[in-house]
Each structure stands twice: as C-alpha cells, then as structure tokens.
Design a protein around this motif. Structure first.
Motif, PDB file in Angstrom:
ATOM      1  N   LEU A 425      56.522  27.494   5.321  1.00 35.84           N
ATOM      2  CA  LEU A 425      57.976  27.411   5.214  1.00 35.84           C
ATOM      3  C   LEU A 425      58.643  27.451   6.578  1.00 35.84           C
ATOM      4  CD1 LEU A 425      58.909  29.635   2.153  1.00 35.84           C
ATOM      5  CD2 LEU A 425      58.135  27.263   2.251  1.00 35.84           C
ATOM      6  N   HIS A 426      58.045  28.163   7.510  1.00 36.93           N
ATOM      7  CA  HIS A 426      58.711  28.342   8.796  1.00 36.93           C
ATOM      8  C   HIS A 426      58.611  27.116   9.676  1.00 36.93           C
ATOM      9  CE1 HIS A 426      59.638  32.249   7.437  1.00 36.93           C
ATOM     10  NE2 HIS A 426      58.381  32.345   7.017  1.00 36.93           N
ATOM     11  N   ARG A 427      57.505  26.375   9.507  1.00 35.00           N
ATOM     12  CA  ARG A 427      57.393  25.094  10.201  1.00 35.00           C
ATOM     13  C   ARG A 427      58.518  24.159   9.731  1.00 35.00           C
ATOM     14  NH1 ARG A 427      51.915  22.165   8.977  1.00 35.00           N
ATOM     15  NH2 ARG A 427      52.770  22.351   6.882  1.00 35.00           N
ATOM     16  N   ALA A 428      58.873  24.267   8.455  1.00 30.05           N
ATOM     17  CA  ALA A 428      59.894  23.393   7.872  1.00 30.05           C
ATOM     18  C   ALA A 428      61.241  23.537   8.571  1.00 30.05           C
ATOM     19  CB  ALA A 428      60.049  23.699   6.386  1.00 30.05           C
ATOM     20  N   VAL A 429      61.516  24.744   9.105  1.00 27.66           N
ATOM     21  CA  VAL A 429      62.804  24.973   9.765  1.00 27.66           C
ATOM     22  C   VAL A 429      62.975  24.042  10.964  1.00 27.66           C
ATOM     23  CG1 VAL A 429      64.196  26.680  11.005  1.00 27.66           C
ATOM     24  CG2 VAL A 429      62.901  27.359   8.973  1.00 27.66           C
ATOM     25  N   ALA A 463      69.823  25.908   6.783  1.00 28.45           N
ATOM     26  CA  ALA A 463      69.281  26.984   5.945  1.00 28.45           C
ATOM     27  C   ALA A 463      69.537  26.687   4.463  1.00 28.45           C
ATOM     28  CB  ALA A 463      69.918  28.314   6.341  1.00 28.45           C
ATOM     29  N   ASN A 464      70.744  26.213   4.158  1.00 28.60           N
ATOM     30  CA  ASN A 464      71.098  25.948   2.767  1.00 28.60           C
ATOM     31  C   ASN A 464      70.307  24.763   2.188  1.00 28.60           C
ATOM     32  OD1 ASN A 464      72.900  28.024   3.009  1.00 28.60           O
ATOM     33  ND2 ASN A 464      74.699  26.720   3.278  1.00 28.60           N
ATOM     34  N   ILE A 465      70.157  23.722   2.987  1.00 30.27           N
ATOM     35  CA  ILE A 465      69.405  22.553   2.502  1.00 30.27           C
ATOM     36  C   ILE A 465      67.962  22.936   2.215  1.00 30.27           C
ATOM     37  CG2 ILE A 465      68.438  20.313   3.159  1.00 30.27           C
ATOM     38  CD1 ILE A 465      70.996  19.741   4.679  1.00 30.27           C
ATOM     39  N   LEU A 466      67.333  23.639   3.171  1.00 32.37           N
ATOM     40  CA  LEU A 466      65.925  24.006   2.976  1.00 32.37           C
ATOM     41  C   LEU A 466      65.765  24.940   1.781  1.00 32.37           C
ATOM     42  CD1 LEU A 466      64.765  24.392   6.684  1.00 32.37           C
ATOM     43  CD2 LEU A 466      64.143  22.572   5.070  1.00 32.37           C
ATOM     44  N   THR A 467      66.703  25.879   1.635  1.00 36.00           N
ATOM     45  CA  THR A 467      66.634  26.792   0.494  1.00 36.00           C
ATOM     46  C   THR A 467      66.745  26.013  -0.812  1.00 36.00           C
ATOM     47  OG1 THR A 467      67.575  28.541   1.844  1.00 36.00           O
ATOM     48  CG2 THR A 467      67.690  28.840  -0.544  1.00 36.00           C
ATOM     49  N   TYR A 468      67.647  25.015  -0.816  1.00 36.53           N
ATOM     50  CA  TYR A 468      67.772  24.173  -2.012  1.00 36.53           C
ATOM     51  C   TYR A 468      66.460  23.439  -2.297  1.00 36.53           C
ATOM     52  CZ  TYR A 468      68.770  19.866  -4.580  1.00 36.53           C
ATOM     53  OH  TYR A 468      68.714  18.821  -5.458  1.00 36.53           O
ATOM     54  N   GLN A 479      63.503  31.423   0.548  1.00 36.08           N
ATOM     55  CA  GLN A 479      64.874  31.455   1.059  1.00 36.08           C
ATOM     56  C   GLN A 479      64.823  31.415   2.582  1.00 36.08           C
ATOM     57  OE1 GLN A 479      67.145  34.816  -0.310  1.00 36.08           O
ATOM     58  NE2 GLN A 479      69.118  33.820   0.098  1.00 36.08           N
ATOM     59  N   ILE A 480      65.630  30.557   3.152  1.00 35.10           N
ATOM     60  CA  ILE A 480      65.714  30.469   4.610  1.00 35.10           C
ATOM     61  C   ILE A 480      67.110  30.929   5.020  1.00 35.10           C
ATOM     62  CG2 ILE A 480      65.589  28.920   6.620  1.00 35.10           C
ATOM     63  CD1 ILE A 480      62.924  28.932   5.299  1.00 35.10           C
ATOM     64  N   GLY A 481      67.190  31.822   5.978  1.00 32.88           N
ATOM     65  CA  GLY A 481      68.484  32.308   6.450  1.00 32.88           C
ATOM     66  C   GLY A 481      68.927  31.575   7.710  1.00 32.88           C
ATOM     67  N   ALA A 482      70.250  31.576   7.922  1.00 34.55           N
ATOM     68  CA  ALA A 482      70.789  30.884   9.103  1.00 34.55           C
ATOM     69  C   ALA A 482      70.255  31.498  10.392  1.00 34.55           C
ATOM     70  CB  ALA A 482      72.309  30.934   9.082  1.00 34.55           C
TER      71      ALA A 482
END
Ligand SMILES: [Cu+2]
Length: 500
Positions: A425-429, A463-468, A479-482
């Motif tokens: 998930l963190h690579r996705a950021v 953050a919102n797009i990835l969380t979606y 969940q990804i935070g800003a």
C-alpha cells in the motif's frame, strides 16, 4: 449632422483608450445635442422612471415590451470579495454587483439611463465604469470615478442598439479588469428582439494567479503574468465549473437558444465554439450584421457576440474557447445540457463521454469540499475519504484505469483486485505523486508503459483517491492519510517511481 455623430463616436473611442482621462467639455456638448434628431433618439423620456432589472449570470433580464423611451435607473454596486476560482482555490475578485461577470443590464434604444455606481464601504479601491454602449467620453469612466463608501451618478441616452461590454477603467486598468470587473449591457432595438426559448449570459475572462493552475489556497493576482499575457486560468463566468454539473445551462430539444457571449479579457481573444452545435446566426462583434451557419466565432477582448441556434439532439454540448488548451487545461469550458427524446435520424447516439471531458464533466465536487473541511476540523472519516475519492477518481484516474477499475488489456493495468497494488500500500502512495514507468506485472499480465504524475492533486486528494481505490473494486481495504502523502512528497517528486 451625421458627421457630427461620427466625431463624437471617434472621440468616445479614443477617450476610452485613454481611460480615466476626463474630457468634461465634450460631455456637456454631447448632452446638448441629444435634443436634436440623432439616430436612436426618440425624444424625451416618457412615463414614470423605471428601475432596471439586473440579473446575475447566466441569467438575462426579461425582454422589454415597452413602446416608448423611458428614464431607466440603474443601481450597480461594486463589491470586492473572495470567491472560489476553482475547487479549493480562492481569489479576491472585484465585481460589479457581486458576480463575475457583473450584473446584466437591459435597456431599450432611446432610453435615458440614469446610472448610479456605488462603491461598497468595505472595499479598498476606487472604481469606475466605462460602458461601451455610451456615446460620451470614457463611456462614463471619468464621471463615475468613485471612492469606497461613495456613490456617483451620470446620465446617458442609449443611442445605438446592440450588446455592449462594460468594465472598470480605473488605473491600473488591466488589473481591475483582470480581477473580474466587466459585464454586459443590452440595448434592445425599439421593435424588440425575436422571441427565443432561452437567453443566457456567458462571459469569458483570463485570470492571473501567482500559484499555478489549481494550486490550492488563496491566490494573489500576478502582475508579471498579466503583462506577459500568460493566464493561469481562462474561464467562463469567473470560476472553473461555474457552468458545469448541476450548474450547466439547460434546454429541451427543439428549443431556440440565444447566448450573449462577452469577452472581458483583459488580454485574450476568444475562439468561441460549442462542441456539437452550429450557430444558425451570429451577430459578430455585437454589431447589426449577422452571419449564418458559423462553427467558431471570434470574440475580441472587450467585445461581445450574440449567437443563436436550435437544440435538435439531446445531450451535453460543451462551450469552449477553441484555443483548446484553454478549455482543457485552464478551465474555459461550460456545458449546455439538452434533454428530450433521441433523434436517431439526425444523430445516432453515444454522447460525449468522460474520456473527452475528464474531470470537467463531473456533476459536482461537494463531497470533495466536505472532506477538505472535515480534514481541517479533524473529523475526517473513512467514509468521507471514500466519497471524495470516488468523485476525484472519476475525473482523474478513470480516464485510463476505467470507472470500474478494470483498466484496458495491454494498455492500462487494472486497479481492481490488483496484486501489485494490494501487496504494498505504501508504494502506491508514490505512484500518483511521481507517476510510474517501466515494466510492471499486475495479476500475471505485463505492462510497460508510462503513467504521468498527477501533479494537480494535493495531499488530501491523493489520500482520498487511494483510500477509495483500496476500498473498492474487490480490493483488500485500507486507509491512506494525507500526512503519509506529505511525507512521501517531501522525499521529492521529480523522478518517476520505477515499477520493479
Ligand atoms: Cu475597478
């Protein structure tokens, strides 16, 4: 006598270029002449004085059915106020009547217009008004120079029919216009205008902010960009999205539409076009001659056109400046939504789709605004993020990855049940921040392409797009935070993420 009229016109043209310079002597002279038989002078005003109905864009005041010249009182207030120029971007606009463009004024040829210009006491700057429909020096500019907390009055006879731009002409003129100080005044011919089903008011303008396009926060005016004529935004009706989604112009099939389309500038000339429509009639430059069957019409800075057409086929028609980067990368885009039964004999089907419009076609960004506010007040929930992410995804990522996240075989990898995404998930950021290049294997299929960085998105939005995405399309949740995006951004965003 005709020659004299010409002289006055030339004078008025040259003085409006030398904006703000007072030529008081000629104005009394012109006033005396109106008692003689001039074109458009139908004698002294009759009946009770009338208060002009002013409307905010995109509305146009109702047609005038009066058969005699009247005294018409116009009350217009200058208001300096902060408004959104784009989602999450604020700008300190200077307005005529609280909107950009300013209130629409409608009078009849031969009317005597008593103009009251008020400058709101909370304003910081003096302002005035130059109406291109005025025969007289400065178009009223010198007579209407008004300090904050004051009111000016001047009177003119509307001699020429047509539709005219008005604007502020206080130095620095370009800055006053660039901050939104323009609008339209329609001088109807005595016999009135042909009846149509809808009249709308649209006005283009170019805007110069110190931050780049869509950079969030309150953005100040950038004088250097304005002088270089390099706008950050080119907009219809003063804000990105002012005429899209649930604010789109509307009509039904087989209706007649008249658009009054002005261009406030301050710099650019508009190549006005409606995608999917042909103008049956264009009164170019706002003048009396018209042209038929026009696809794209030029609107000079400080000029207006009246276009008329019929809505024959239902669907979304996109109003653009056909200098097309302005439409898709600077905001010059509006929508006319036409409802009604299909007309397969005229057009077979498949409306404009989201790939063409990108994020400009979205119904609205209310949930994005809600998430931004919730984040600021520390009450942001997972659901807020998902809702905002859904809307942002629709405009940003779905163009390639498709709205169901399935991607396109061999071209765009799927985000739905992507083992690549779910494994780290963190690579996705880093992917929306820096883009992605090189070979990537998703669910056993290899892709070797380029995803450009999504530079227009801020930390909250990513953050919102990835969380979606993580909570949709059968993905495993998360969940990804800003703050995590912020940390990742701080590492630098210049080099794209390598896929392997
Ligand atoms: Cu001004």
């Amino acid at each position: 006598m005709k020659r004299f009229v010409k002289v006055i016109r030339i004078l008025s043209a040259t003085t409006s270029i030398a904006l703000g310079i007072s030529l008081g002597a000629t104005s009394t002279y012109a006033a005396q002449q109106t008692s003689a038989k001039l074109k458009g002078d139908f004698g002294p005003p009759q009946g009770q004085p009338i208060h002009a109905v002013l409307t905010s864009p995109p509305n146009v005041p109702p047609p005038i059915h009066r058969k005699y010249p009247a005294k018409v009182i116009v009350d217009l207030e200058v208001i300096e106020k902060e408004m959104a120029i784009s989602e999450g971007v604020k700008y300190m606009f200077w307005t005529f009547g609280g909107t950009v463009p300013g209130s629409f004024i409608r009078v009849r040829q031969g009317d005597t217009v008593e103009f009251h210009l008020k400058n709101n006491p909370n304003n910081k700057m003096p302002h005035n008004i130059d109406l291109h429909g005025v025969t007289g020096p400065g178009g009223g500019a010198a007579s209407s120079f008004t300090a904050p907390g004051h009111e000016s009055q001047f009177t003119f006879k509307a001699l020429n029919e047509g539709v005219y731009v008005y604007h502020c002409a206080t130095a620095p003129v370009g800055m006053h216009i660039g901050n939104g100080m323009y609008g339209l005044i329609l001088v109807e011919p005595p016999e009135g205008m042909k009846r149509v089903d809808h009249e709308y008011y649209v006005m283009q303008g170019d805007f110069y902010t110190t931050g780049k396009y869509r950079e969030k926060g309150l953005q100040p005016f950038d004088m250097d960009k304005a002088i270089d004529e390099k706008p950050t935004y080119v907009l219809f009706n003063g804000a990105e999205g002012s005429l899209t989604g649930d604010k789109a112009l509307t009509a039904k099939t087989d209706e007649t539409i008249r658009l009054f389309v002005g261009n406030g500038g301050p710099n650019l000339v508009s190549s006005f076009h409606v995608i999917g429509a042909i103008f049956d009639k264009v009164r170019y430059e706002g003048g009396s001659h018209s042209q038929e069957n026009v696809q794209t019409t030029l609107i000079p800075s400080g000029g207006v056109v009246t276009v008329e057409f019929q809505t024959k086929v239902p669907g979304s028609y996109v109003l653009v400046d056909h200098s097309i980067f302005r439409a898709f990368n600077k905001g010059a885009l509006a929508i006319l939504k036409v409802d009604g039964p299909q007309k397969k004999d005229i057009y077979s089907g498949k409306e404009l789709d989201s790939v063409y419009l990108g994020d400009r076609a979205q119904p609205n960004l209310a949930s994005v605004t809600k998430a931004t506010q919730a984040a600021a007040s520390g009450t942001l929930t997972l659901q807020d993020q998902i809702n905002a992410g859904r809307e942002l995804f629709a405009g940003t990522c779905s163009v390639c990855h498709q709205s169901n996240g399935a991607g396109l075989p061999g071209v765009f990898p799927p985000l739905a049940q992507s083992d690549f995404l779910n494994s780290d998930l963190h690579r996705a950021v880093g992917i929306p921040l820096r883009g992605l290049t090189g070979k990537v294997t998703v669910n056993g299929n290899e892709f070797n392409s380029v995803m450009p960085p999504m530079t227009q998105l801020n930390d909250d939005e990513i953050a919102n797009i990835l969380t979606y995405v993580l909570n949709s399309f059968g993905n495993k949740g998360g969940q990804i935070g800003a703050s995590e995006v912020k940390t990742e951004r701080a590492k630098g965003v210049s080099a794209p993420t390598e896929a392997n």
